[in-house]
Design an enzyme around this catalytic site. Structure first.
Site, PDB file in Angstrom:
ATOM      1  CG  ASP A   8      -1.762  -1.256   1.339  1.00 10.19           C
ATOM      2  OD1 ASP A   8      -2.304  -1.705   0.319  1.00 10.19           O
ATOM      3  OD2 ASP A   8      -1.824  -1.817   2.447  1.00 10.19           O
ATOM      4  CE  LYS A  11       3.258  -2.494  -4.371  1.00 10.71           C
ATOM      5  NZ  LYS A  11       2.774  -2.131  -3.025  1.00 10.71           N
ATOM      6  N   GLY A  35      -3.833  -4.571  -4.963  1.00 10.00           N
ATOM      7  CA  GLY A  35      -4.535  -3.612  -5.800  1.00 10.00           C
ATOM      8  C   GLY A  35      -3.765  -2.322  -5.935  1.00 10.00           C
ATOM      9  CG  HIS A  36      -1.013  -1.259  -8.102  1.00  9.25           C
ATOM     10  ND1 HIS A  36      -0.139  -1.765  -9.032  1.00  9.25           N
ATOM     11  CD2 HIS A  36      -0.514  -1.604  -6.896  1.00  9.25           C
ATOM     12  CE1 HIS A  36       0.847  -2.393  -8.417  1.00  9.25           C
ATOM     13  NE2 HIS A  36       0.633  -2.314  -7.129  1.00  9.25           N
TER      14      HIS A  36
END
Length: 419
Positions: A8, A11, A35-36
């Site tokens: 987190d 990225k 997740g991004h």
């Protein structure tokens, strides 16, 4: 390009900012448990399996060997991106990647429930069981989808064991072979055009002088071998594994970029020496919008940990840092940085060698001046308040790695080159 903390770190934003100079962006581990969130050209996109480079027309996004792929989720994510106007035709998926199957999802749910207060706090996306089957050599790979006889044979062998566990241990209904075969043969037709030998593709690209970015999920402290075990992910986010997964040798690497937040967060259970449970932690969580892209879970928040930063720099051979969310610290009278730990009568400048020591570690803090000004409108590093620039410089000095970019917000243009 990888996370230096417990994931987190921002990225997705960093990849989106850096990817314009790339030809390939490669996701090298994890699955849709990561997740991004990317804000670009007025669009907010939440990516889980697909590399962030998908937003650039000139980039080939690659899902490499070391990723575990839930094909149902992948196709859903591709459909969502198409609806948002994103071209997904360039995506390439490794035939060697392992599949997350329905029984992996079922087993992770019941196992976490069975563990009760000792649960690891997983995302329940079947990632751990899929990697477990891979190590046990009973996994099913993407390439198996394209030969129904092989797929069925492998599935029948695995379900003999998995259904016994589901029915006899957890009192759940068995999964049906025929139903899974029918569904996954339909999936195979949609997925086959995107599958290739990604190692050969990347090798050819490098020989042609093209640029490749390897994009990690999670973070160094969640690494299966190097993190805060057992409160870790089921794969290896560290730089060394990126090369193994992508099929690239170390001589081809010239930059290793560590993404780090200006403070630190983690999701789920596990030790966290600099965690702030009071007003400061709450403030960081609210200003930083600290909830997971995948699960929506609230993140635990605390002061920046330079000892962990040095550990990540050493493990990954970092050449530079990309510092994110500096704007979240605005308005604080002072900010703290952990420079090491105290355990009983001993002090540690690095990650302690035993988990029991880290569980009991008390942070040694250095206090720095804060700044009142909101900084999200700054357009150069020199525009930042003196105290903010000094904070960046102190992190750089304590970690021992130069900071190349400072992020002051989620948008692409809110990334300030430092040098």
């Amino acid at each position: 390009m990888l996370g230096t903390q417990w994931g987190d770190e921002g990225k997705g934003k960093a990849v989106d900012y850096l990817a314009d100079r790339m030809d390939f962006v490669v996701r090298y581990q994890g699955g849709n448990n990561a997740g991004h969130t990317v804000v670009a050209e007025g669009r907010l996109l939440k990516l889980q399996l697909i590399p962030s480079g998908i937003l650039y027309d000139h980039i080939t996004p690659v899902i490499a060997d070391g990723v575990v792929v839930d094909p149902r989720h992948l196709l859903t994510e591709m459909d969502a991106l198409r609806q948002a106007g994103v071209d997904v035709s360039r995506l390439v998926v490794s035939g060697n990647a392992h599949l997350v199957m329905p029984y992996h999802l079922e087993l992770e749910k019941v196992t976490e429930r069975f563990l009760g207060k000792n649960a690891l706090g997983t995302t329940k996306r079947g990632i751990g069981p899929a990697y477990g089957d891979k190590a046990a050599r009973i996994g099913i790979r993407v390439q198996d989808l394209f030969d129904e006889k092989i797929f069925r044979a492998k599935l029948e062998v695995v379900l003999r064991e998995k259904n016994l566990i589901l029915t006899k241990v957890y009192n759940r209904l068995p999964l049906d072979v025929e139903r899974i075969v029918e569904e996954y043969m339909d999936i195979s037709q949609r997925l086959e055009p995107f599958v290739a030998d990604t190692g050969a593709l990347l090798h050819a690209g490098l020989r042609e002088g093209k640029h490749v970015m390897l994009e990690g999920a999670q973070g160094t402290m969640l690494d299966l071998d190097k993190g805060t075990y057992p409160f870790v992910t089921s794969s290896n986010p560290v730089a060394g594994y990126a090369l193994a997964s992508a099929g690239i040798g170390p001589k081809d690497v010239d930059r290793v970029i560590g993404i780090t937040k200006a403070y630190i967060t983690r999701v789920g259970a596990g030790p966290f020496p600099t965690e702030q449970l009071g007003e400061v932690g709450e403030r960081l969580g609210v200003r930083g919008k600290e909830h997971g892209t995948v699960t929506g879970r609230k993140r635990r928040c605390g002061w920046f940990d330079a000892a962990l930063g040095r550990y990540a720099a050493r493990l990954n051979g970092l050449t530079e840092l990309f510092l994110t969310k500096l704007d979240v610290l605005s308005g604080l009278e002072s900010v703290k940085v952990c420079t090491g730990y105290r355990v009983d009568a001993r002090t540690f400048d690095d990650f302690p060698p035993h988990q029991s020591l880290f569980h009991r570690a008390e942070p040694i803090y250095e206090e720095l001046a804060g700044w009142d000004e909101e900084i999200d409108d700054a357009r150069s590093f020199e525009d930042l308040p003196k105290a903010a620039r000094e904070y960046v410089g102190r992190i750089e000095g304590l970690v021992g790695v130069p900071i190349s970019v400072v992020s002051i917000g989620p948008a692409r243009e809110q990334s300030l080159p430092v040098r």
